[in-house]
Scaffold this motif. Structure first.
Motif, PDB file in Angstrom:
ATOM      1  N   CYS A 156     -16.034  45.928  22.301  1.00  0.00           N
ATOM      2  CA  CYS A 156     -16.366  46.358  21.133  1.00  0.00           C
ATOM      3  C   CYS A 156     -16.106  45.137  19.995  1.00  0.00           C
ATOM      4  N   GLY A 157     -17.118  44.417  19.547  1.00  0.00           N
ATOM      5  CA  GLY A 157     -16.936  43.268  18.523  1.00  0.00           C
ATOM      6  C   GLY A 157     -16.039  43.750  17.226  1.00  0.00           C
ATOM      7  N   LEU A 158     -16.693  45.039  16.943  1.00  0.00           N
ATOM      8  CA  LEU A 158     -16.173  45.620  15.672  1.00  0.00           C
ATOM      9  C   LEU A 158     -14.277  46.002  15.767  1.00  0.00           C
ATOM     10  N   VAL A 159     -14.096  46.275  17.055  1.00  0.00           N
ATOM     11  CA  VAL A 159     -12.527  46.346  17.006  1.00  0.00           C
ATOM     12  C   VAL A 159     -11.788  45.205  17.075  1.00  0.00           C
ATOM     13  N   TYR A 160     -12.413  44.295  17.809  1.00  0.00           N
ATOM     14  CA  TYR A 160     -11.606  42.793  17.757  1.00  0.00           C
ATOM     15  C   TYR A 160     -11.672  42.202  16.616  1.00  0.00           C
ATOM     16  N   ALA A 161     -12.901  42.503  15.635  1.00  0.00           N
ATOM     17  CA  ALA A 161     -12.750  41.795  14.208  1.00  0.00           C
ATOM     18  C   ALA A 161     -11.602  42.578  13.440  1.00  0.00           C
ATOM     19  N   ALA A 162     -11.507  43.888  13.760  1.00  0.00           N
ATOM     20  CA  ALA A 162     -10.611  44.538  13.187  1.00  0.00           C
ATOM     21  C   ALA A 162      -9.184  44.202  13.193  1.00  0.00           C
ATOM     22  N   LEU A 163      -8.832  43.380  14.367  1.00  0.00           N
ATOM     23  CA  LEU A 163      -7.725  42.807  14.674  1.00  0.00           C
ATOM     24  C   LEU A 163      -7.261  41.904  13.269  1.00  0.00           C
TER      25      LEU A 163
END
Length: 222
Positions: free
Chosen positions: A126-133
């Motif tokens: 999930c790109g959004l999860v990894y961007a949230a990091l």
């Protein structure tokens, strides 16, 4: 830092419509049994907390001068906010074996099986999860990073629960509202970076107390 955690929670709410496509099927499947939905969410949040702690520790361990963490964190925060606002595409992330792991966990109908599925779901590409990091990296703290990612995951729970109950119409449809919230997340992230660098009243990264502030313990010291 409370602002980082609140920003992560808002980011989770903003990103919830995306979660319908990525995790909606899991939410519906796990919600069918007693306690299954809660176990799945807890497993997912446990994985997010681990990822957040690792990202926060990375942010704290960035070597070099005190201003370097801000230089690294700033573009990450801007990029994440643009992803939330729908201005740029989410990053494509692939982790070999995770999809297979999630499929195996999905075959187990027990509460433990649902929790295991949640753990695997947290690692899905999930790109959004990894961007949230980007938020934990900006905080420069493993503890704050873990709390921030738990808050991010918690922000996605209401809409995924609504999907489980069949209330799909609750997804955000206003791009303007979404971008206003994304701007708020960006400001909170920038505030976290500013506090870490001592620009907004907090101690600068790596800064210690001044020598004159220390109390001498030797009574014979002149």
């Amino acid at each position: 830092m409370p602002t980082t955690v609140v920003a992560a929670f808002i980011a989770g709410i903003v990103g919830s419509p995306h979660c319908i496509g990525m995790c909606g099927g899991f939410a519906v499947a796990c919600g069918a049994g007693r306690g299954g939905g809660a176990a799945w969410h807890l497993g997912r949040l446990a994985t997010y907390a681990t990822l957040g702690a690792l990202a926060g520790a990375f942010g704290a361990a960035i070597p070099g001068p005190s201003w370097l963490p801000a230089v690294v964190s700033l573009p990450l925060m801007v990029w994440f906010s643009l992803v939330l606002a729908g201005v740029v595409k989410e990053p494509a992330v692939r982790i070999p074996g995770v999809t297979r792991l999630a499929t195996r966990a999905a075959s187990r109908r027990s509460v433990v099986g649902r929790f295991s599925l949640g753990l695997a779901t947290g690692l899905l590409p999930c790109g959004l999860v990894y961007a949230a990091l980007a938020l934990p990296v900006a905080s420069g703290s493993a503890g704050v990073g873990a709390l921030a990612m738990v808050a991010f995951g918690a922000g996605t729970v209401p809409l995924l629960t609504a999907v489980t109950l069949g209330a799909r119409t609750l997804a955000f449809r206003s791009i303007v509202f979404r971008r206003v919230l994304a701007a708020g997340v960006l400001l909170a992230g920038l505030g976290s970076i500013g506090m870490r660098q001592g620009l907004l009243g907090g101690p600068a990264h790596g800064e210690h107390a001044h020598p004159e502030a220390r109390v001498e313990s030797d009574p014979g010291h002149d």
